[in-house]
Design a protein around this motif. Structure first.
Motif, PDB file in Angstrom:
ATOM      1  N   PHE A  73       0.843  -1.195   0.000  1.00  0.00           N
ATOM      2  CA  PHE A  73       0.000   0.000   0.000  1.00  0.00           C
ATOM      3  C   PHE A  73       0.875   1.241   0.000  1.00  0.00           C
ATOM      4  N   GLN A  74       0.450   2.230  -0.790  1.00  0.00           N
ATOM      5  CA  GLN A  74       1.169   3.501  -0.818  1.00  0.00           C
ATOM      6  C   GLN A  74       0.786   4.343   0.396  1.00  0.00           C
ATOM      7  N   ALA A  75       1.739   5.108   0.898  1.00  0.00           N
ATOM      8  CA  ALA A  75       1.467   5.994   2.036  1.00  0.00           C
ATOM      9  C   ALA A  75       0.502   7.095   1.614  1.00  0.00           C
ATOM     10  N   PRO A  76      -0.395   7.530   2.506  1.00  0.00           N
ATOM     11  CA  PRO A  76      -1.366   8.582   2.135  1.00  0.00           C
ATOM     12  C   PRO A  76      -0.714   9.876   1.666  1.00  0.00           C
ATOM     13  N   TYR A  77       0.506  10.139   2.109  1.00  0.00           N
ATOM     14  CA  TYR A  77       1.195  11.355   1.671  1.00  0.00           C
ATOM     15  C   TYR A  77       1.416  11.363   0.161  1.00  0.00           C
ATOM     16  N   PHE A  78       1.590  10.206  -0.445  1.00  0.00           N
ATOM     17  CA  PHE A  78       1.884  10.100  -1.872  1.00  0.00           C
ATOM     18  C   PHE A  78       0.652   9.767  -2.713  1.00  0.00           C
ATOM     19  N   TRP A  79      -0.530   9.877  -2.137  1.00  0.00           N
ATOM     20  CA  TRP A  79      -1.733   9.642  -2.935  1.00  0.00           C
ATOM     21  C   TRP A  79      -1.917  10.783  -3.933  1.00  0.00           C
ATOM     22  N   PRO A  80      -2.583  10.521  -5.061  1.00  0.00           N
ATOM     23  CA  PRO A  80      -2.777  11.599  -6.053  1.00  0.00           C
ATOM     24  C   PRO A  80      -3.753  12.652  -5.553  1.00  0.00           C
ATOM     25  N   PHE A  81      -3.592  13.873  -6.069  1.00  0.00           N
ATOM     26  CA  PHE A  81      -4.443  15.013  -5.742  1.00  0.00           C
ATOM     27  C   PHE A  81      -4.428  15.316  -4.249  1.00  0.00           C
ATOM     28  N   ARG A  82      -3.218  15.309  -3.683  1.00  0.00           N
ATOM     29  CA  ARG A  82      -3.067  15.722  -2.295  1.00  0.00           C
ATOM     30  C   ARG A  82      -2.399  17.092  -2.267  1.00  0.00           C
ATOM     31  N   LYS A  83      -2.847  17.967  -1.361  1.00  0.00           N
ATOM     32  CA  LYS A  83      -2.279  19.314  -1.316  1.00  0.00           C
ATOM     33  C   LYS A  83      -0.799  19.300  -0.964  1.00  0.00           C
ATOM     34  N   ASP A  84      -0.409  18.375  -0.074  1.00  0.00           N
ATOM     35  CA  ASP A  84       0.975  18.333   0.377  1.00  0.00           C
ATOM     36  C   ASP A  84       1.828  17.378  -0.449  1.00  0.00           C
ATOM     37  N   GLY A  85       1.270  16.767  -1.477  1.00  0.00           N
ATOM     38  CA  GLY A  85       2.025  15.807  -2.288  1.00  0.00           C
ATOM     39  C   GLY A  85       2.043  16.167  -3.758  1.00  0.00           C
ATOM     40  N   THR A  86       2.248  17.458  -4.065  1.00  0.00           N
ATOM     41  CA  THR A  86       2.285  17.897  -5.452  1.00  0.00           C
ATOM     42  C   THR A  86       3.535  17.366  -6.143  1.00  0.00           C
ATOM     43  N   ALA A  87       3.411  17.106  -7.432  1.00  0.00           N
ATOM     44  CA  ALA A  87       4.519  16.541  -8.204  1.00  0.00           C
ATOM     45  C   ALA A  87       5.024  17.577  -9.196  1.00  0.00           C
ATOM     46  N   ASP A  88       5.641  18.644  -8.681  1.00  0.00           N
ATOM     47  CA  ASP A  88       6.169  19.656  -9.574  1.00  0.00           C
ATOM     48  C   ASP A  88       7.578  19.290 -10.017  1.00  0.00           C
ATOM     49  N   SER A  89       8.104  20.031 -10.964  1.00  0.00           N
ATOM     50  CA  SER A  89       9.385  19.686 -11.576  1.00  0.00           C
ATOM     51  C   SER A  89      10.557  19.909 -10.633  1.00  0.00           C
ATOM     52  N   ILE A  90      10.469  20.888  -9.746  1.00  0.00           N
ATOM     53  CA  ILE A  90      11.581  21.143  -8.821  1.00  0.00           C
ATOM     54  C   ILE A  90      11.736  19.982  -7.848  1.00  0.00           C
ATOM     55  N   LYS A  91      10.617  19.469  -7.327  1.00  0.00           N
ATOM     56  CA  LYS A  91      10.698  18.321  -6.423  1.00  0.00           C
ATOM     57  C   LYS A  91      11.235  17.095  -7.148  1.00  0.00           C
ATOM     58  N   TYR A  92      10.869  16.951  -8.425  1.00  0.00           N
ATOM     59  CA  TYR A  92      11.398  15.816  -9.202  1.00  0.00           C
ATOM     60  C   TYR A  92      12.899  15.957  -9.407  1.00  0.00           C
ATOM     61  N   ALA A  93      13.370  17.189  -9.649  1.00  0.00           N
ATOM     62  CA  ALA A  93      14.809  17.406  -9.800  1.00  0.00           C
ATOM     63  C   ALA A  93      15.548  17.121  -8.495  1.00  0.00           C
ATOM     64  N   ILE A  94      14.987  17.498  -7.348  1.00  0.00           N
ATOM     65  CA  ILE A  94      15.612  17.198  -6.048  1.00  0.00           C
ATOM     66  C   ILE A  94      15.667  15.695  -5.825  1.00  0.00           C
ATOM     67  N   TYR A  95      14.596  15.003  -6.170  1.00  0.00           N
ATOM     68  CA  TYR A  95      14.577  13.539  -6.000  1.00  0.00           C
ATOM     69  C   TYR A  95      15.649  12.867  -6.866  1.00  0.00           C
ATOM     70  N   LEU A  96      15.796  13.298  -8.108  1.00  0.00           N
ATOM     71  CA  LEU A  96      16.814  12.710  -8.976  1.00  0.00           C
ATOM     72  C   LEU A  96      18.220  13.066  -8.502  1.00  0.00           C
ATOM     73  N   GLN A  97      18.404  14.291  -8.017  1.00  0.00           N
ATOM     74  CA  GLN A  97      19.719  14.687  -7.491  1.00  0.00           C
ATOM     75  C   GLN A  97      20.077  13.859  -6.261  1.00  0.00           C
ATOM     76  N   LYS A  98      19.104  13.594  -5.395  1.00  0.00           N
ATOM     77  CA  LYS A  98      19.360  12.785  -4.199  1.00  0.00           C
ATOM     78  C   LYS A  98      19.760  11.364  -4.570  1.00  0.00           C
ATOM     79  N   ARG A  99      19.118  10.791  -5.572  1.00  0.00           N
ATOM     80  CA  ARG A  99      19.493   9.444  -6.003  1.00  0.00           C
ATOM     81  C   ARG A  99      20.865   9.405  -6.650  1.00  0.00           C
ATOM     82  N   SER A 100      21.226  10.474  -7.345  1.00  0.00           N
ATOM     83  CA  SER A 100      22.561  10.497  -7.969  1.00  0.00           C
ATOM     84  C   SER A 100      23.671  10.636  -6.939  1.00  0.00           C
TER      85      SER A 100
END
Length: 569
Positions: A112-139
């Motif tokens: 089961f996915q955590a409620p924080y990562f459910w779609p259409f959540r105010k605190d779980g937006t998937a903008d490009s800056i957060k995606y860039a931070i996630y990719l930088q952290k993995r690198s």
């Protein structure tokens, strides 16, 4: 499930949310209950990252859906479970593309996915800056375990170019998140009973967080070739004044809304069965005219399959003789006739013979005015009224007094307002259109002009020239049925025939004899005999002035006769 729109916030400028996601969330909450009676039982697997990672299989979720919602079909339950997986409420642990389609087996494990990562959540937006931070952290982490895939590396390079001014901020945020994850292990080491238990606990949470983040971005940034289920439409941009004006509702706005709803109630609502029946009837009627549904509609050759462009030439906007399917389509409805430029021209020629050409001319002028520039509308309207609606005009159309009164009243009210005059002639145009549809159109279908046009279209073979010298465009040889050509007669026989028939053009000396066209060169070659192949030039002398053979009248061009002469010699 019924898809209805509901708002996350009170105002209309917030992001719209589909009610189907609320139903999915309730379903997931019921699944994740810890009791074994109503929820799904989670089991630890030894072949995964750790013995403490619990998961469930596709069989577990399908059985739960069948039991909870009384679903008898396994495919329907699998389809519902697949939607839950593709929208990110559950995720496969192995992240294989095949695992995102839930099957009724134990080949894949899910969590089961955590409620924080459910779609259409105010605190779980998937903008490009957060995606860039996630990719930088993995690198920044271990590349063997957390290395970026090729499409992720390509997306990361593009994001760094786009956010070049925020590159330091992205790197700083990624390093801080990596540091916090390492610091958590030190905190658990001091609070837990033993360091080994703290490491196990921290390892489990770290693995689960990595899986949840990866599942979240796999839904919002899927690999190439996968469907992006969370793709949104264009965003709405409003000025603050526009948003404030829309929120303010007064008495007039409520009256306008009530009027709109009353009109909506008065609109006819046909049954769905009638709509589908009419749609099927329309489809059956027009199927033979669609080249994609009927191969015979793409004759003489299908340009979507072959490189032959003859189909575009015979179905051009204006041709000498239209195709048979094109002429038959005119008989289906009057709209099909007037929307085709070739059919409109044929109908215009027919009305010229019927002395009612002003009707179709008025209809065409109004169409040109409505589709023309706004600067010329007022002048065009005045000219049309003076040319066709005036009582002193020789081209006055037959319009009743009530329609004429409506048009004149609209002209007086909208004089000097060209933006409002574009459609003031619609009542008169509609009247003339119905008049032509009920009176002139049936007579056109029964006329000799339309019957002869159908015969000519039916009898024309569509063949390409073998040799198109001096012409870069493919020409079409159209043949009409002709009586059998008589044999060549002597001069004495011609004199006898002329004495019997007088000046009849059928038996005159200048009657054109039968000549083989370029499309029949093969047949002519087969009919040659040894005697005829040794004919001398004196029998078919070529006149350089006239460009044709003596005794044989032809309409072909010079190169075709040169080729014909070479074959005979």
């Amino acid at each position: 499930m019924t898809v209805q729109r509901e708002m996350m916030a009170v105002d209309q400028d917030s992001k719209p949310r589909l009610s189907v996601f609320s139903k999915m969330e309730k379903m997931i909450v019921a699944m994740a209950k810890s009791d074994g009676e109503t929820g799904i039982v989670m089991r630890a697997k030894r072949n995964l990252f750790s013995d403490q990672i619990e998961s469930f299989s596709g069989c577990d979720i399908v059985d739960w859906l069948k039991r909870q919602y009384n679903i008898s079909d396994v495919k329907e339950a699998c389809y519902l479970a697949t939607n839950l997986c593709q929208y990110g409420y559950i995720y496969p642990i192995d992240f294989k593309l095949s695992s995102y389609t839930v099957k009724y087996d134990r080949s894949a494990e899910y969590r089961f996915q955590a409620p924080y990562f459910w779609p259409f959540r105010k605190d779980g937006t998937a903008d490009s800056i957060k995606y860039a931070i996630y990719l930088q952290k993995r690198s920044l982490r271990n590349k063997q375990k957390h290395g970026l895939e090729p499409y992720e590396q390509e997306a990361f390079d593009k994001l760094l170019k786009v956010f070049a001014d925020k590159k330091e901020f992205i790197e700083k945020q990624a390093r801080e998140q990596v540091r916090m994850s390492k610091a958590g292990l030190y905190f658990y080491g001091h609070q837990a009973a033993s360091v080994s238990e703290a490491k196990k606990q921290r390892r489990k949470e770290k693995i689960l967080l990595d899986l949840q983040e990866k599942a979240f971005w796999r839904v919002h940034r899927p690999p190439p070739g996968c469907i992006k289920t969370m793709e949104e439409g264009p965003k709405r941009y409003f000025q603050p004044s526009q948003m404030a004006a829309r929120r303010r509702k007064n008495k007039e706005s409520f009256k306008a809304e009530i009027t709109f709803l009353k009109k909506a109630l008065e609109r006819p609502k046909p049954k769905l069965s009638k709509v589908l029946e009419s749609y099927l009837t329309w489809n059956e009627q027009y199927q033979e005219y669609d080249p994609f549904l009927d191969p015979n509609a793409a004759l003489p050759s299908n340009p979507w399959v072959s490189d032959d462009t003859l189909f575009w030439e015979v179905t051009d906007t204006l041709v000498k003789i239209p195709t048979e399917l094109r002429v038959k389509k005119w008989a289906i409805s009057f709209f099909n006739l007037v929307k085709d430029e070739q059919g409109l021209r044929e109908f215009e020629d027919f009305l010229r013979k019927e002395y009612s050409l002003e009707n179709i001319r008025f209809w065409k002028e109004v169409e040109d005015m409505k589709n023309g520039p706004r600067s010329a509308i007022e002048t065009k309207v005045e000219w049309i009224c003076r040319e066709f609606l005036s009582k002193t005009s020789p081209k006055e159309i037959n319009v009743d007094s009530k329609t004429l009164e409506i048009v004149n009243k609209s002209r007086e009210e909208m004089r000097g307002k060209p933006e409002s005059m574009r459609y003031i002639l619609d009542p008169a145009q509609e009247h003339i259109y119905l008049l032509m549809k009920k009176d002139s159109y049936p007579r056109f279908l029964r006329s000799e002009q339309y019957i002869n046009l159908k015969e000519m279209a039916h009898n024309q073979p569509l063949k390409k020239r073998f040799f198109a010298f001096g012409s870069g465009k493919t020409q079409i040889k159209r043949q009409t049925p002709s009586p059998k050509s008589p044999r060549r007669s002597t001069s004495s026989e011609r004199e006898v025939n002329s004495d019997i028939s007088g000046d009849s053009p059928i038996h005159s000396i200048n009657t054109p004899m039968h000549s083989y066209s370029t499309g029949n060169l093969k047949d002519m070659d087969m009919k040659q005999t040894p005697t005829s192949s040794r004919l001398s030039q004196s029998r078919f002398p070529i006149s350089k002035r006239q460009g044709k053979m003596e005794g044989v009248e032809s309409t072909a061009s010079w190169p075709c006769f040169i080729h014909l002469w070479l074959i005979t010699v």
